[in-house]
Design an enzyme around this catalytic site. Structure first.
Site, PDB file in Angstrom:
ATOM      1  N   GLY A 227       6.287   2.798  -4.228  1.00 37.42           N
ATOM      2  CA  GLY A 227       5.839   1.432  -4.502  1.00 37.42           C
ATOM      3  C   GLY A 227       6.942   0.595  -5.119  1.00 37.42           C
TER       4      GLY A 227
ATOM      5  CE1 TYR B 126       2.316  -4.482  -7.733  1.00 35.65           C
ATOM      6  CE2 TYR B 126       0.209  -5.470  -8.306  1.00 35.65           C
ATOM      7  CZ  TYR B 126       1.024  -4.822  -7.400  1.00 35.65           C
ATOM      8  OH  TYR B 126       0.544  -4.520  -6.152  1.00 35.65           O
TER       9      TYR B 126
ATOM     10  CE1 TYR C 297      -3.817   2.329   0.362  1.00 41.80           C
ATOM     11  CE2 TYR C 297      -2.422   3.434   1.970  1.00 41.80           C
ATOM     12  CZ  TYR C 297      -3.535   3.430   1.149  1.00 41.80           C
ATOM     13  OH  TYR C 297      -4.366   4.512   1.112  1.00 41.80           O
TER      14      TYR C 297
END
Length: 165
Positions: free
Chosen positions: A98, A132, A87
């Site tokens: 991130g 991702y 998160y």
């Protein structure tokens, strides 16, 4: 901007739980969070920790976290890392926090001799999926996640869901 990734401490438990609740709300399931600060403290810092956590700080402010634990693959014969929650606060998205969290976890996996670093992402979370893919993650589309909980778990265990064993 300066991003620092550090291990979580017991003082971070309240912040971690706040992030867990924010993530659950984003994932449209806030009512499913039954964990508390006390259970999270035990899970992360108790006598037999179930998981670990790392914290992302951006210019001294806590802006993200990752909670992870080891899994095991009979196919590789070694453990891996399972990322349970990642998160980053909305204001800090795009800052690199991130990526720094994932990179740090990848380093932990390599340092600990893990064969895999895995996690789930909701199929509607296109921004996360795109992120991702950019860092090199591969989808596992041929696998379908399975879950058992509540009454179904109790029944399979041979327990009475009404509590009358």
């Amino acid at each position: 901007m300066s991003i620092i990734i550090r291990p979580a401490t017991p003082d971070d438990v309240g912040t971690i739980m706040g992030f867990v609740r924010e993530l659950a709300t984003f994932e449209k399931a806030p009512e499913q969070v039954t964990s508390t600060e006390a259970t999270m403290h035990t899970a992360l810092f108790g006598a037999h920790p179930a998981a670990e956590a790392i914290i992302a700080e951006l210019d001294g402010d806590v802006v993200g976290m990752a909670v992870f634990y080891h899994n095991f693959s009979t196919w590789t014969g070694v453990r891996g890392i399972w990322l349970d929650d990642l998160y980053v606060t909305p204001a800090a998205r795009g800052s690199g926090a991130g990526r720094a969290l994932l990179s740090h976890l990848a380093g932990i996996a390599v340092d600990r001799g893990c064969a895999r670093f895995e996690w789930w992402v909701l199929d509607w979370n296109e921004r996360a999926i795109e992120f991702y893919r950019k860092v090199g993650a591969e989808p596992m589309d041929e696998w379908t996640a399975q879950r058992m909980s509540g009454d179904a778990l109790l029944r399979l265990a041979g327990r009475d869901p009404a509590g009358h064993d």
